[in-house]
Enzyme design. Structure first.
Site, PDB file in Angstrom:
ATOM      1  CG  ASP A 299      43.245   1.080  -6.263  1.00 37.14           C
ATOM      2  OD1 ASP A 299      43.481  -0.128  -6.697  1.00 37.14           O
ATOM      3  OD2 ASP A 299      43.834   1.467  -5.265  1.00 37.14           O
TER       4      ASP A 299
ATOM      5  CG  HIS B 159      50.691   6.603  -5.263  1.00 34.87           C
ATOM      6  ND1 HIS B 159      51.925   6.605  -4.661  1.00 34.87           N
ATOM      7  CD2 HIS B 159      50.143   5.250  -5.389  1.00 34.87           C
ATOM      8  CE1 HIS B 159      52.003   5.237  -4.723  1.00 34.87           C
ATOM      9  NE2 HIS B 159      51.173   4.419  -5.048  1.00 34.87           N
TER      10      HIS B 159
HETATM   11  N1  ACO Z   1      40.916  13.332  -2.157  1.00 40.54           N
HETATM   12  C1  ACO Z   1      41.036  14.437  -1.483  1.00 40.54           C
HETATM   13  N2  ACO Z   1      42.160  14.801  -0.724  1.00 40.54           N
HETATM   14  C2  ACO Z   1      43.180  14.144  -1.070  1.00 40.54           C
HETATM   15  C3  ACO Z   1      43.207  12.884  -1.312  1.00 40.54           C
HETATM   16  C4  ACO Z   1      42.063  12.334  -2.157  1.00 40.54           C
HETATM   17  N3  ACO Z   1      42.101  11.012  -2.728  1.00 40.54           N
HETATM   18  N4  ACO Z   1      44.322  12.060  -1.249  1.00 40.54           N
HETATM   19  C5  ACO Z   1      45.184  13.159  -0.385  1.00 40.54           C
HETATM   20  N5  ACO Z   1      44.309  14.129  -0.198  1.00 40.54           N
HETATM   21  C6  ACO Z   1      44.811  15.396   0.529  1.00 40.54           C
HETATM   22  C7  ACO Z   1      44.838  14.951   2.017  1.00 40.54           C
HETATM   23  O1  ACO Z   1      43.372  15.402   2.544  1.00 40.54           O
HETATM   24  C8  ACO Z   1      45.943  15.984   2.568  1.00 40.54           C
HETATM   25  O2  ACO Z   1      45.518  17.219   2.548  1.00 40.54           O
HETATM   26  P1  ACO Z   1      45.781  18.108   3.947  1.00 40.54           P
HETATM   27  O3  ACO Z   1      47.339  18.391   3.479  1.00 40.54           O
HETATM   28  O4  ACO Z   1      45.328  19.554   3.542  1.00 40.54           O
HETATM   29  O5  ACO Z   1      45.460  17.637   5.149  1.00 40.54           O
HETATM   30  C9  ACO Z   1      46.811  15.709   1.491  1.00 40.54           C
HETATM   31  O6  ACO Z   1      46.100  15.432   0.303  1.00 40.54           O
HETATM   32  C10 ACO Z   1      47.856  14.847   2.043  1.00 40.54           C
HETATM   33  O7  ACO Z   1      47.155  13.550   2.180  1.00 40.54           O
HETATM   34  P2  ACO Z   1      47.443  12.239   2.932  1.00 40.54           P
HETATM   35  O8  ACO Z   1      46.223  11.374   3.128  1.00 40.54           O
HETATM   36  O9  ACO Z   1      48.278  12.627   4.355  1.00 40.54           O
HETATM   37  O10 ACO Z   1      48.593  11.564   2.002  1.00 40.54           O
HETATM   38  P3  ACO Z   1      49.198  10.249   2.109  1.00 40.54           P
HETATM   39  O11 ACO Z   1      50.566  10.042   1.379  1.00 40.54           O
HETATM   40  O12 ACO Z   1      49.249   9.756   3.767  1.00 40.54           O
HETATM   41  O13 ACO Z   1      48.167   9.268   1.587  1.00 40.54           O
HETATM   42  C11 ACO Z   1      46.978   8.073  -0.085  1.00 40.54           C
HETATM   43  C12 ACO Z   1      48.121   8.521   0.064  1.00 40.54           C
HETATM   44  C13 ACO Z   1      46.290   7.222   1.192  1.00 40.54           C
HETATM   45  C14 ACO Z   1      46.932   7.222  -1.307  1.00 40.54           C
HETATM   46  C15 ACO Z   1      45.740   9.339  -0.119  1.00 40.54           C
HETATM   47  O14 ACO Z   1      46.086   9.962  -1.300  1.00 40.54           O
HETATM   48  C16 ACO Z   1      44.332   8.857  -0.309  1.00 40.54           C
HETATM   49  O15 ACO Z   1      43.748   8.326   0.916  1.00 40.54           O
HETATM   50  N6  ACO Z   1      44.005   8.430  -1.437  1.00 40.54           N
HETATM   51  C17 ACO Z   1      42.426   7.785  -1.510  1.00 40.54           C
HETATM   52  C18 ACO Z   1      42.549   6.279  -1.466  1.00 40.54           C
HETATM   53  C19 ACO Z   1      43.212   5.642  -2.638  1.00 40.54           C
HETATM   54  O16 ACO Z   1      42.756   5.793  -3.607  1.00 40.54           O
HETATM   55  N7  ACO Z   1      44.018   4.654  -2.044  1.00 40.54           N
HETATM   56  C20 ACO Z   1      44.941   3.785  -3.178  1.00 40.54           C
HETATM   57  C21 ACO Z   1      46.360   4.233  -3.276  1.00 40.54           C
HETATM   58  S1  ACO Z   1      47.061   3.204  -4.521  1.00 40.54           S
HETATM   59  C22 ACO Z   1      47.272   1.627  -3.708  1.00 40.54           C
HETATM   60  O17 ACO Z   1      47.415   1.667  -2.569  1.00 40.54           O
HETATM   61  C23 ACO Z   1      47.253   0.632  -4.480  1.00 40.54           C
END
Ligand code: ACO
Length: 383
Positions: free
Chosen positions: A319, A262
């Site tokens: 989710d 998140h």
């Molecule tokens: N699985 C594996 N690795 C992850 C995940 C995940 N679900 N989420 C984040 N990471 C990792 C990224 O790969 C990144 O790694 P790095 O620094 O080595 O490149 C690091 O954690 C930071 O991730 P970002 O995607 O840059 O973080 P951001 O804050 O931009 O994204 C998000 C947040 C979009 C929710 C992300 O965690 C994600 O894509 N999760 C999966 C999708 C999801 O469940 N979305 C629903 C969110 S709740 C809602 O909106 C209702």
């Protein structure tokens, strides 16, 4: 004024406004609606009480709640002309595209569409909130080639949605489970879709434009669309014993685990706590533990594997467990994100009302990174 020089990618941690609706504390894992903790609200109030709370300063008393219930009842039916057009939408289109288009066309049939006054916007908020469940259930029925079912007066949003979706009167357990899910999803500060809504209405465009913009943002798999992807993931895994292998393969190939992580929470999303509990309860009462068991196994495997990579702040989000809850309630997977919207319309309309109550155009800046000082070569000389 000097030109801005810095920015935060994805506006991470940037303060983009003031709001008295919702507070998210990402380090402590707290979610507060107008001063009330989400766990307290989930235990002690209904979705309709939350709608009142988000639109007003406090929870309703009995007569205020009854008045809101009457207003919702009076507005649940989608205008016939709008429904006639909705029935002509292409079969098989993605449900969030259908919902976004349906909400946009509702503007044609709302007598208050061109009126941005507070009373008119309040009436539109009621209509949108009352009709979102009717629309989603109708779109799901149309996708299954089944006749549309009309809403029933004197029943909750949760009861009506399940009834209009399935054609069966839901029992108390199912109604309560969906009601709690609606409470938990109702608002979440300046998330992507709410921000999109505020940007749209900040131009003094109308509430329907704001909600249409929001639904476009909500649909994506990084936001509300994640609940559909979680269900696909659970189906692909198929057995709790496969969870470790799936998680390791996903992370090794650079794929994200849906429903995990998140932008704001660096600890467990408090909504996931309640939804995990509800998912387990539904699993036990329905005798179908499969999806809860796989979810729990994936959560544990992800926690272990992510911690080993130094990413222990990535935990289950809203989710993650909503997928197994919606599945056991009989909601078709592709309609999970529209169900999110049945709840989130309350928060979206609350934010639109707040934005328009003290409006300022939302228009940030970008740091220009393109080329400088070029001269146009006439087309004839460009080959
Ligand atoms: N699985 C594996 N690795 C992850 C995940 C995940 N679900 N989420 C984040 N990471 C990792 C990224 O790969 C990144 O790694 P790095 O620094 O080595 O490149 C690091 O954690 C930071 O991730 P970002 O995607 O840059 O973080 P951001 O804050 O931009 O994204 C998000 C947040 C979009 C929710 C992300 O965690 C994600 O894509 N999760 C999966 C999708 C999801 O469940 N979305 C629903 C969110 S709740 C809602 O909106 C209702």
């Amino acid at each position: 004024m000097s030109e801005p020089k810095t920015f935060k990618e994805g506006l991470e941690d940037v303060i983009a406004g003031e709001s008295s609706i919702t507070d998210v504390n990402g380090t402590e894992g707290k979610l507060i609606f107008r001063g009330y903790d989400i766990h307290d609200l989930a235990l002690n109030s209904t979705f309709e009480e939350i709608v009142f709370l988000l639109w007003n300063d406090d929870l309703p008393n009995r007569s205020q709640l009854e008045a809101l219930g009457d207003e919702l009842d009076a507005n649940r039916t989608v205008p016939a002309e709008a429904m006639r057009l909705i029935k002509q939408f292409p079969a098989g289109a993605p449900p969030m595209d259908l919902l976004r288009t349906a909400v946009s066309l509702l503007a044609f049939y709302d007598p208050d569409t061109g009126d941005n006054s507070i009373p008119a916007n309040r009436r539109k908020a009621v209509r949108l909130t009352a009709q979102m469940g009717t629309l989603v259930a109708a779109l799901a029925r149309l996708s299954m080639d089944r006749p549309i079912i009309e809403p029933v007066s004197g029943k909750s949003t949760a009861w009506n949605f399940l009834y209009m979706l399935t054609g069966d009167e839901p029992d108390h357990i199912a109604e309560h489970a969906l009601d709690v899910a609606l409470v938990l999803h109702a608002d979440h500060e300046l998330n992507a879709s709410t921000f999109a809504a505020r940007v749209a209405v900040g131009t003094l465009s109308d509430m329907y434009s704001g909600v249409t913009a929001a639904l476009g943002a909500l649909a994506g798999p990084l936001h509300g669309g994640a609940n559909v992807e979680v269900m696909h993931m659970l189906e692909q895994i198929g057995d709790p014993r496969e969870a470790d292998r799936f998680v390791e393969d996903a992370l090794a190939s650079g794929r994200k685990l849906m429903g995990i992580g998140h932008r704001v929470y660096k600890t467990l999303d408090p909504r996931a706590v309640s939804l995990r509990y509800m998912s387990r309860q539904l699993a036990e009462s329905s005798g179908n533990r499969k999806w809860y068991d796989i979810s729990e196994a994936v959560e544990g495997a992800a926690e272990k594997a992510l911690a080993a990579k130094g990413k222990s702040t990535l935990k289950a989000n809203v989710d993650f467990f909503s997928a197994s809850v919606y599945h056991v309630l009989g909601i078709p997977t592709e309609f999970f994100t529209p169900v999110f919207a049945v709840s989130r319309i309350s928060g979206l309309t609350a934010h639109i009302l707040e934005q328009l109550g003290n409006n300022k155009l939302i228009r940030p800046r970008a740091i220009y990174t393109g080329p400088e000082s070029r001269k146009v070569m006439p087309l004839v000389h460009r080959g």
